[in-house]
Each structure stands twice: as C-alpha cells, then as structure tokens.
Design a protein around this motif. Structure first.
Motif, PDB file in Angstrom:
ATOM      1  N   LYS A   1       0.830  -1.206   0.000  1.00  0.00           N
ATOM      2  CA  LYS A   1       0.000   0.000   0.000  1.00  0.00           C
ATOM      3  C   LYS A   1       0.867   1.259   0.000  1.00  0.00           C
ATOM      4  O   LYS A   1       0.541   2.258  -0.653  1.00  0.00           O
ATOM      5  CB  LYS A   1      -0.917  -0.001   1.224  1.00  0.00           C
ATOM      6  CG  LYS A   1      -1.895   1.169   1.271  1.00  0.00           C
ATOM      7  CD  LYS A   1      -2.811   1.067   2.479  1.00  0.00           C
ATOM      8  CE  LYS A   1      -3.766   2.265   2.526  1.00  0.00           C
ATOM      9  NZ  LYS A   1      -4.659   2.192   3.720  1.00  0.00           N
TER      10      LYS A   1
ATOM     11  N   THR B   1       0.847   2.242  -6.384  1.00  0.00           N
ATOM     12  CA  THR B   1      -0.394   2.982  -6.604  1.00  0.00           C
ATOM     13  C   THR B   1      -1.563   2.002  -6.671  1.00  0.00           C
ATOM     14  O   THR B   1      -1.373   0.783  -6.785  1.00  0.00           O
ATOM     15  CB  THR B   1      -0.316   3.771  -7.913  1.00  0.00           C
ATOM     16  OG1 THR B   1      -0.273   2.831  -9.007  1.00  0.00           O
ATOM     17  CG2 THR B   1       0.921   4.663  -7.959  1.00  0.00           C
ATOM     18  N   GLN B   2      -2.764   2.537  -6.634  1.00  0.00           N
ATOM     19  CA  GLN B   2      -3.964   1.692  -6.750  1.00  0.00           C
ATOM     20  C   GLN B   2      -3.978   0.954  -8.076  1.00  0.00           C
ATOM     21  O   GLN B   2      -4.361  -0.223  -8.140  1.00  0.00           O
ATOM     22  CB  GLN B   2      -5.224   2.544  -6.595  1.00  0.00           C
ATOM     23  CG  GLN B   2      -5.494   3.005  -5.178  1.00  0.00           C
ATOM     24  CD  GLN B   2      -5.714   1.832  -4.229  1.00  0.00           C
ATOM     25  OE1 GLN B   2      -6.420   0.871  -4.555  1.00  0.00           O
ATOM     26  NE2 GLN B   2      -5.094   1.898  -3.054  1.00  0.00           N
ATOM     27  N   ASP B   3      -3.560   1.609  -9.151  1.00  0.00           N
ATOM     28  CA  ASP B   3      -3.521   0.956 -10.469  1.00  0.00           C
ATOM     29  C   ASP B   3      -2.530  -0.207 -10.464  1.00  0.00           C
ATOM     30  O   ASP B   3      -2.796  -1.268 -11.047  1.00  0.00           O
ATOM     31  CB  ASP B   3      -3.130   1.969 -11.551  1.00  0.00           C
ATOM     32  CG  ASP B   3      -4.254   2.950 -11.853  1.00  0.00           C
ATOM     33  OD1 ASP B   3      -5.417   2.645 -11.504  1.00  0.00           O
ATOM     34  OD2 ASP B   3      -3.963   4.017 -12.419  1.00  0.00           O
ATOM     35  N   GLN B   4      -1.381  -0.015  -9.824  1.00  0.00           N
ATOM     36  CA  GLN B   4      -0.388  -1.096  -9.738  1.00  0.00           C
ATOM     37  C   GLN B   4      -0.906  -2.243  -8.885  1.00  0.00           C
ATOM     38  O   GLN B   4      -0.737  -3.418  -9.238  1.00  0.00           O
ATOM     39  CB  GLN B   4       0.921  -0.559  -9.153  1.00  0.00           C
ATOM     40  CG  GLN B   4       1.697   0.369 -10.088  1.00  0.00           C
ATOM     41  CD  GLN B   4       2.895   0.991  -9.382  1.00  0.00           C
ATOM     42  OE1 GLN B   4       2.769   1.513  -8.271  1.00  0.00           O
ATOM     43  NE2 GLN B   4       4.060   0.945 -10.011  1.00  0.00           N
TER      44      GLN B   4
ATOM     45  N   ARG C   1      -3.901  -3.196  -8.453  1.00  0.00           N
ATOM     46  CA  ARG C   1      -4.941  -3.962  -9.159  1.00  0.00           C
ATOM     47  C   ARG C   1      -4.340  -5.016 -10.089  1.00  0.00           C
ATOM     48  O   ARG C   1      -4.989  -6.004 -10.436  1.00  0.00           O
ATOM     49  CB  ARG C   1      -5.850  -3.012  -9.939  1.00  0.00           C
ATOM     50  CG  ARG C   1      -6.955  -2.392  -9.082  1.00  0.00           C
ATOM     51  CD  ARG C   1      -7.995  -1.705  -9.936  1.00  0.00           C
ATOM     52  NE  ARG C   1      -7.511  -0.419 -10.417  1.00  0.00           N
ATOM     53  CZ  ARG C   1      -7.681   0.736  -9.759  1.00  0.00           C
ATOM     54  NH1 ARG C   1      -8.309   0.758  -8.600  1.00  0.00           N
ATOM     55  NH2 ARG C   1      -7.221   1.862 -10.266  1.00  0.00           N
ATOM     56  N   LEU C   2      -3.090  -4.808 -10.515  1.00  0.00           N
ATOM     57  CA  LEU C   2      -2.438  -5.776 -11.400  1.00  0.00           C
ATOM     58  C   LEU C   2      -1.989  -7.031 -10.650  1.00  0.00           C
ATOM     59  O   LEU C   2      -1.804  -8.091 -11.257  1.00  0.00           O
ATOM     60  CB  LEU C   2      -1.222  -5.133 -12.084  1.00  0.00           C
ATOM     61  CG  LEU C   2      -1.515  -3.969 -13.041  1.00  0.00           C
ATOM     62  CD1 LEU C   2      -0.207  -3.352 -13.537  1.00  0.00           C
ATOM     63  CD2 LEU C   2      -2.360  -4.441 -14.222  1.00  0.00           C
TER      64      LEU C   2
ATOM     65  N   GLN D   1      -2.581 -10.140  -8.381  1.00  0.00           N
ATOM     66  CA  GLN D   1      -3.715 -11.000  -8.041  1.00  0.00           C
ATOM     67  C   GLN D   1      -3.226 -12.211  -7.235  1.00  0.00           C
ATOM     68  O   GLN D   1      -2.049 -12.569  -7.267  1.00  0.00           O
ATOM     69  CB  GLN D   1      -4.410 -11.486  -9.330  1.00  0.00           C
ATOM     70  CG  GLN D   1      -4.867 -10.342 -10.228  1.00  0.00           C
ATOM     71  CD  GLN D   1      -5.013 -10.785 -11.677  1.00  0.00           C
ATOM     72  OE1 GLN D   1      -4.552 -11.847 -12.068  1.00  0.00           O
ATOM     73  NE2 GLN D   1      -5.664  -9.954 -12.473  1.00  0.00           N
TER      74      GLN D   1
ATOM     75  N   SER E   1      -1.694 -11.069 -14.577  1.00  0.00           N
ATOM     76  CA  SER E   1      -2.282 -11.508 -15.855  1.00  0.00           C
ATOM     77  C   SER E   1      -2.296 -13.029 -15.965  1.00  0.00           C
ATOM     78  O   SER E   1      -2.043 -13.590 -17.043  1.00  0.00           O
ATOM     79  CB  SER E   1      -1.517 -10.899 -17.040  1.00  0.00           C
ATOM     80  OG  SER E   1      -1.545  -9.491 -16.974  1.00  0.00           O
TER      81      SER E   1
ATOM     82  N   HIS F   1       7.527  -2.325 -13.933  1.00  0.00           N
ATOM     83  CA  HIS F   1       6.373  -1.477 -13.659  1.00  0.00           C
ATOM     84  C   HIS F   1       5.727  -1.781 -12.309  1.00  0.00           C
ATOM     85  O   HIS F   1       4.840  -1.035 -11.866  1.00  0.00           O
ATOM     86  CB  HIS F   1       5.334  -1.603 -14.781  1.00  0.00           C
ATOM     87  CG  HIS F   1       4.750  -2.977 -14.927  1.00  0.00           C
ATOM     88  ND1 HIS F   1       5.493  -4.063 -15.333  1.00  0.00           N
ATOM     89  CD2 HIS F   1       3.487  -3.445 -14.712  1.00  0.00           C
ATOM     90  CE1 HIS F   1       4.727  -5.129 -15.364  1.00  0.00           C
ATOM     91  NE2 HIS F   1       3.511  -4.790 -14.988  1.00  0.00           N
TER      92      HIS F   1
END
Length: 432
Positions: free
Chosen positions: A96, A100-103, A105-106, A108, A129, A219
C-alpha cells in the motif's frame, strides 16, 4: 514495541552486549570450548537482529573460518542459511505504501504468508495476468539501521583483533561492506542488475547447460518492492538429493565454472552471493540452471581484472618473492608481515591454483578430495594465525566469497574435472 530495525539504541545495545560476552569468553579461557561459545553468541545475536547486522555477519563469517575451530564454524554457518518469517513485515502495508492503486490492481492471488525469507526481506507468491510471480518485500526501517550496525560491528571486529594481538586497519573492509548493503536495500538496483544479466545470459552460447534468470517486472518494482517472474526448479541440494548420474552432475559443474569465468574475466559483472539456494536446476528437456538473487552484483573494472590475472600468472611462473611483491601491490598482503607469514601466504596461493596447473597429462581434479580441502584449511589457519597487519582484502572479499561458494557447490556435486579449459579461458579472456 518499536521495530527492531528502527531502534538504534536497542540494536547498538545488543551488539555491544555481544562484543562484551565474546570478549569475556576470550579472556576467560581462549580454548576450543570458548570459541564455540563465542560463535553461538555471534550467531544468535546477529540472527535475532537480522538486517544489515546479519548480512554483514554472513559476509564476515566466511573470513572468520580460520579464527574459529570447525565446531564453531558449523554454528557460524547457520548465518548463511538462516531464514525465518518476521512478524514485523506486513506485506499488505508495504504494498500500500509503495504501489499505486492501479499497480495494486495488477497483482492477483497474493499469498500473504512468505515462502522464503532472508536477512533483508521476505518473498511471497502472487500472479499478474494469470502468470505466477514473486514479490520480494524489504523489512521496515532497514536502510536506517545500516550505518549504526556497521559502526557497531566494526568496533566488535576491532576488539577481536586487539584480543588476538593483531593491528589491522578494517576501515576499507567495512566501507566495502556498507556500500554493498546500501546497494542491496534499493531493489531498483537489483531489478537493473537482473535485466543486465538477462541480456548477457541470453546473448552467450553456453557450452554445457543454458543459464537463465527470472525477468523483473519494472512497472511493479520500487526501492522496497521487487516483482519478478516465478521460476520453477529444484535447489542445488534438492537436485543432488535425487541422485543424478555423474554425467549430469558434471554438466552442472562445468556450467557453474563457465558462469564464473564469464562473469569476472569476460563481463566484469559478478553476482557475488554464493548461497547454493540461488541456483535452481531443471530439465526442459535439456538441463538448465536458473540463477536467482542479484542484489549483491558487483562490477570489476578492466584494470583490476588485468592485475588479478597478473597475480594468477605470478603464482604459476615466478619466485615466491615476486608473488609477495605482486600481492602487496594488489593490496592482498601488508609488507610488514613476517617472512614466515609471507611464505605461508605463497604456499596457500600455490595450493589454491594447483587444480588448474596439475593437469598437463589430462589429470582430473577431484573436488571431493579431502586431502586438498584439509591442506587448504591447515594453511589458511596457519596464515590467519601468522598475520598481524593484513585484514581480509576488501577488494576481493565479495569475489572470493563467490569463488568459495562455487567451490563448495562443486564439492557437493562430487565431480572430477579437467580444469585446463578454464585456465585457457582465463588466459585468453577479452578484458576491456
């Protein structure tokens, strides 16, 4: 309760307490049992502190092999393999803070229980992915603990030197150790080293077994989080436990030797961590090696490597006086040492190089040769006891750490090899 990494007072106190206990043991008896008890104190304290103190202790324990008896070294060697889960590392909190929030989300299927741990951090499984990845997360407040730990350990080592009648300048040694530790706590350095090695490995035509690396996910990586592809395979020990035939063991052994020669003599870029767990073996369908953990990668400039080769040549073809002169110029030996110490030094170097020079008739060197190992240990112990002014050579501590790890791996593989081709590679290396 504050983090053990964030409390400089607590860490300094624990290291000072360790130094006092070790000193008292030294003064009280100095016998083998005392050395064993000293090793226990050192291992327990550094293991509990983890971080820079433990990592530096791992490095130093390799150079203390001849100061302590074999029983004590067995205890010290635990530092090389110690790994445990730390409640102080909250992966969710680290992610956290770092991503970032976008990172986020990747990432899982994150397993918040680590499957591996070491002195500087812990490793977790996840997926990106649909592909398996690993997340390497750093202990909190680690960077802030380095300077204090190094100062305390330097005082400890200086005390041990005084207690054993030595007058050694340890400044350069600890500067080198601190530089590597600071490099290791920035995971972006490791990600870049990993990319560089991936390119080198993929462009090289491996003669025996292909060597690969995980791929960094730049990334999703930061100073304190490293994300990379998950690679399957057996650790070297696990693979040896499957009892592979000698032909396959020879392939792996030759590939590891080829890797060392390429890293230092050709590329000048060396992954200096000798932990056997940093190599995975798999067959897909041919045997291949996956090299892991590039945080301690070091670059060696051409001039340094040329001088090193010159030293190797002098060991083979010149007088003991010339070998000593070359070693003094290279910073391996202090010119003030006694003549007896210098001659033991020469004898040890000649023994170390003998596997490369004894093969004129195609004779193979037996890496499980106990006679060679015992003679090497005897001379090393005699040298350390004779030296009064020469500290462990800071320029070579990480390189010889890697070389020692390679030799240990070859002993475990129990192979006999003709080493002439590797000496030929060294002599014809394109150093520039």
């Amino acid at each position: 309760m504050g983090s053990i990494f964030n409390s400089q007072f607590k860490r300094t106190f624990e290291l000072a307490k360790m130094a006092t206990k070790i000193g008292l043991k030294e003064l009280s008896s100095g016998d083998i049992q005392s050395r064993i008890e000293q090793a226990k104190i050192l291992t327990e304290t550094l293991g509990n502190l983890r971080g820079a103190a433990m990592k530096a202790g791992q490095l130093l324990s390799l150079d203390l092999d001849d100061y302590f008896p074999p029983e004590a070294i067995q205890i010290l060697s635990q530092l090389q393999n110690q790994a445990f889960e730390s409640p102080e590392l909250d992966l969710a909190q680290v992610l956290k803070a770092e991503l970032t929030q976008d990172q986020l989300r990747l990432l899982q299927n994150i397993n918040y229980k680590p499957f591996a741990a070491a002195s500087m951090g812990q490793v977790y499984k996840a997926s990106v992915s649909g592909n398996p990845v690993v997340i390497k997360a750093q202990y909190p407040h680690l960077e802030q603990s380095i300077e204090n730990d190094i100062k305390a350990l330097k005082r400890l080592m200086s005390t041990l030197c005084l207690l054993t009648g030595r007058s050694m300048n340890l400044e350069h040694l600890f500067v080198e150790i601190e530089e590597v530790l600071r490099q290791e706590v920035n995971y972006l350095n490791e990600a870049q080293a990993l990319s560089n090695f991936t390119e080198l490995f993929e462009s090289h035509a491996w003669k025996y077994a292909r060597i690969r690396t995980p791929k960094p996910l730049h990334h999703l990586s930061t100073n304190k989080v490293l994300c990379l592809t998950y690679e399957q395979g057996l650790t070297l020990k696990e693979w040896i436990d499957t009892r592979p035939p000698v032909e396959k063991r020879e392939i792996i052994a030759k590939a590891l030797l080829e890797l060392y020669v390429m890293e230092f003599f050709e590329w000048g870029f060396v992954q200096t961590d000798p932990n056997p767990g940093n190599f995975l073996i798999r067959q897909v369908p041919e045997l291949e090696i996956v090299a892991l953990d590039f945080g301690a990668s070091r670059r060696y400039p051409p001039e340094f490597r040329k001088n090193y080769v010159e030293l190797l040549h002098s060991i083979r073809s010149t007088s003991p006086e010339k070998i000593v002169q070359t070693a003094v110029e290279f910073g391996l030996l202090d010119s003030r040492e006694s003549e007896d110490a210098k001659m033991v030094f020469v004898e040890l170097l000649k023994l170390g190089m003998s596997p490369f020079f004894q093969n004129a008739n195609g004779q193979k060197f037996d890496f499980k040769n106990d006679k060679f190992a015992k003679e090497n240990a005897r001379l090393s112990r005699q040298l350390v006891q004779s030296l009064k002014y020469s500290p462990p050579p800071h320029k070579l501590i990480f390189l010889h750490r890697k070389l020692g790890g390679m030799f240990a791996a070859l002993r475990k593989l129990e192979v006999e090899l003709d080493l002439r081709e590797y000496w030929d590679q060294i002599e014809t290396a394109d150093i520039n």
